[in-house]
Motif scaffolding. Structure first.
Motif, PDB file in Angstrom:
ATOM      1  N   HIS A 145      22.274  15.844 -34.618  1.00  0.00           N
ATOM      2  CA  HIS A 145      21.611  16.897 -34.775  1.00  0.00           C
ATOM      3  C   HIS A 145      21.042  17.466 -33.394  1.00  0.00           C
ATOM      4  CE1 HIS A 145      20.107  15.984 -39.163  1.00  0.00           C
ATOM      5  NE2 HIS A 145      21.341  16.681 -39.251  1.00  0.00           N
ATOM      6  N   THR A 146      20.638  16.719 -32.472  1.00  0.00           N
ATOM      7  CA  THR A 146      20.144  17.198 -31.245  1.00  0.00           C
ATOM      8  C   THR A 146      21.314  17.656 -30.394  1.00  0.00           C
ATOM      9  OG1 THR A 146      19.968  15.016 -30.597  1.00  0.00           O
ATOM     10  CG2 THR A 146      17.927  16.062 -31.219  1.00  0.00           C
ATOM     11  N   ALA A 147      22.286  16.681 -30.353  1.00  0.00           N
ATOM     12  CA  ALA A 147      23.419  16.926 -29.422  1.00  0.00           C
ATOM     13  C   ALA A 147      24.137  18.160 -29.909  1.00  0.00           C
ATOM     14  CB  ALA A 147      24.430  15.659 -29.529  1.00  0.00           C
ATOM     15  N   ARG A 148      24.286  18.482 -31.341  1.00  0.00           N
ATOM     16  CA  ARG A 148      24.837  19.564 -31.792  1.00  0.00           C
ATOM     17  C   ARG A 148      24.133  20.923 -31.420  1.00  0.00           C
ATOM     18  NH1 ARG A 148      25.800  20.295 -38.012  1.00  0.00           N
ATOM     19  NH2 ARG A 148      23.497  19.996 -37.911  1.00  0.00           N
ATOM     20  N   ALA A 149      22.909  20.690 -31.395  1.00  0.00           N
ATOM     21  CA  ALA A 149      22.080  21.791 -31.070  1.00  0.00           C
ATOM     22  C   ALA A 149      22.079  22.295 -29.632  1.00  0.00           C
ATOM     23  CB  ALA A 149      20.474  21.697 -31.565  1.00  0.00           C
ATOM     24  N   GLY A 202       6.618  20.146 -15.523  1.00  0.00           N
ATOM     25  CA  GLY A 202       5.669  20.235 -16.535  1.00  0.00           C
ATOM     26  C   GLY A 202       6.111  19.419 -17.853  1.00  0.00           C
ATOM     27  N   ILE A 203       5.205  19.228 -18.715  1.00  0.00           N
ATOM     28  CA  ILE A 203       5.677  18.771 -20.149  1.00  0.00           C
ATOM     29  C   ILE A 203       5.017  19.401 -21.134  1.00  0.00           C
ATOM     30  CG2 ILE A 203       5.199  16.835 -21.688  1.00  0.00           C
ATOM     31  CD1 ILE A 203       5.114  14.746 -19.377  1.00  0.00           C
ATOM     32  N   THR A 204       5.606  19.930 -22.077  1.00  0.00           N
ATOM     33  CA  THR A 204       5.341  20.847 -23.205  1.00  0.00           C
ATOM     34  C   THR A 204       5.697  19.892 -24.394  1.00  0.00           C
ATOM     35  OG1 THR A 204       5.716  22.687 -22.015  1.00  0.00           O
ATOM     36  CG2 THR A 204       5.274  23.120 -24.140  1.00  0.00           C
ATOM     37  N   PRO A 205       4.589  20.042 -25.449  1.00  0.00           N
ATOM     38  CA  PRO A 205       4.721  19.150 -26.567  1.00  0.00           C
ATOM     39  C   PRO A 205       5.354  20.107 -27.771  1.00  0.00           C
ATOM     40  CG  PRO A 205       2.552  19.596 -26.340  1.00  0.00           C
ATOM     41  CD  PRO A 205       2.980  20.126 -25.066  1.00  0.00           C
ATOM     42  N   TYR A 206       6.258  19.367 -28.614  1.00  0.00           N
ATOM     43  CA  TYR A 206       6.595  19.928 -29.656  1.00  0.00           C
ATOM     44  C   TYR A 206       6.727  18.922 -30.854  1.00  0.00           C
ATOM     45  CZ  TYR A 206       8.122  23.935 -26.755  1.00  0.00           C
ATOM     46  OH  TYR A 206       8.053  24.934 -25.884  1.00  0.00           O
ATOM     47  N   ALA A 207       6.169  19.285 -32.165  1.00  0.00           N
ATOM     48  CA  ALA A 207       6.612  18.358 -32.926  1.00  0.00           C
ATOM     49  C   ALA A 207       8.070  18.608 -33.766  1.00  0.00           C
ATOM     50  CB  ALA A 207       5.533  18.776 -34.317  1.00  0.00           C
ATOM     51  N   MET A 208       8.610  17.683 -33.739  1.00  0.00           N
ATOM     52  CA  MET A 208       9.957  17.785 -34.044  1.00  0.00           C
ATOM     53  C   MET A 208      10.669  16.712 -34.978  1.00  0.00           C
ATOM     54  SD  MET A 208      13.435  18.753 -32.048  1.00  0.00           S
ATOM     55  CE  MET A 208      14.017  17.430 -31.387  1.00  0.00           C
ATOM     56  N   ALA A 251      14.997  22.146 -38.298  1.00  0.00           N
ATOM     57  CA  ALA A 251      13.902  21.980 -37.537  1.00  0.00           C
ATOM     58  C   ALA A 251      14.506  21.690 -35.904  1.00  0.00           C
ATOM     59  CB  ALA A 251      12.994  21.008 -37.954  1.00  0.00           C
ATOM     60  N   VAL A 252      15.359  21.101 -36.019  1.00  0.00           N
ATOM     61  CA  VAL A 252      15.748  20.752 -34.461  1.00  0.00           C
ATOM     62  C   VAL A 252      16.492  21.909 -33.826  1.00  0.00           C
ATOM     63  CG1 VAL A 252      17.816  19.401 -33.367  1.00  0.00           C
ATOM     64  CG2 VAL A 252      16.415  18.437 -34.910  1.00  0.00           C
ATOM     65  N   HIS A 253      17.280  22.657 -34.568  1.00  0.00           N
ATOM     66  CA  HIS A 253      17.635  24.005 -34.036  1.00  0.00           C
ATOM     67  C   HIS A 253      16.510  24.967 -33.707  1.00  0.00           C
ATOM     68  CE1 HIS A 253      22.093  23.962 -34.191  1.00  0.00           C
ATOM     69  NE2 HIS A 253      21.887  23.002 -34.931  1.00  0.00           N
TER      70      HIS A 253
END
Length: 283
Positions: free
Chosen positions: A145-149, A81-87, A94-96
């Motif tokens: 940011h994304t890798a840290r999260a 599946g694909i679920t959309p998220y605004a980020m 926001a990333v966390h």
């Protein structure tokens, strides 16, 4: 005790395919390479959290995928599946928040693909502070940011794959791309350093470095109908070689490289940078 990545994976229920049951987060998935990566991962059974600063693009992608799912015939491979998220990757909070929401709804993440990026071209000595800062905020700090999260959870479970989509400009100087090339070089080295630190946990970190690819970003650089031909043939005035394979990449070419690096056949590959540029950098 953390479960080490031996190549096999038992995940949550999902589609069929080489990534069935795995959960992925893709940044910059609203268009271009990011959308192609999300499609490729979902086609192999992964559940993809498709993120982008603008919600419209990932919402359209999710709707397109949902329609394709309904068209799968009996006996065919069932996609994930694909679920959309605004980020916004430049916003650490926001990333966390999105990562927390995704893991709560779908389960722990197995795959992270950093694709979000911007290009602010201009002479290196004339770039504005704003252009320099904005470029690094997305292309480099966004990856951080994304890798840290995501990385700590992967490390605790003893498995996971992180791929950063960089650029061949990170390894070859480009005219009017000082900020872009520098930001991509920084994100590539950060990804490799992260991979070194996480290697003993079973988490792999790699970089895919595309060359000229048929995306909106690339087309924005083309000022006349002959521009694509100059990209392929080379431009001596810009100190740029052509593309030996004689074609500009399609986003699916880059997605295929990402798909390989996150898959089990690549289980012994980490801290590597795979150039997907038709030979343009002569590597």
């Amino acid at each position: 005790m953390a479960e080490r990545n031996t190549g096999s994976h038992n995940g949550a229920p999902g589609g069929s395919g080489t990534l069935a049951g795995r959960r992925a987060l893709v940044t910059g998935a609203g268009q271009g390479i990011g959308a192609a990566v999300a499609r490729a991962l979902a086609a192999q059974g992964a559940h993809v959290a498709a993120t982008d600063r603008r919600a419209e693009g990932v919402e359209a992608l999710a709707a397109e995928h949902a329609a394709a799912e309904h068209a799968v015939v009996d006996g065919g491979s069932k996609p994930g599946g694909i679920t959309p998220y605004a980020m916004d990757v430049t916003d650490a909070a926001a990333v966390h928040s999105v990562v927390d929401t995704v893991t709560t709804r779908h389960g722990p993440l197995d795959i992270l693909v950093n694709v979000a990026g911007i290009l602010r071209p201009g002479p290196a000595a004339e770039l504005s502070d704003e252009d320099w800062a904005a470029t690094f905020a997305v292309n480099t700090t966004g990856v951080f940011h994304t890798a840290r999260a995501v990385a700590p959870g992967m490390a605790a479970r003893g498995r996971g794959s992180i791929v950063t989509v960089g650029s061949n400009a990170a390894g070859v100087p480009r005219v009017h791309m000082g900020a872009y090339a520098a930001s991509k070089a920084a994100s590539a080295m950060y990804t490799k350093c992260l991979g070194l630190e996480l290697a003993r946990t079973g988490v792999r970190c790699n970089v895919v470095a595309p060359g000229s690819t048929d995306t909106a970003m690339q087309r924005a650089l083309w000022q006349d109908p002959e521009a694509p031909r100059r990209v392929i043939d080379g431009d001596p005035a810009a100190y740029r070689t052509g593309i030996p394979l004689g074609r500009i990449a399609d986003p699916s070419d880059i997605a295929a490289a990402v798909l390989f690096l996150v898959s089990d056949p690549a289980r012994h590959i980490t801290m590597q940078e795979l150039y997907v540029d038709g030979g343009a950098t002569l590597r």
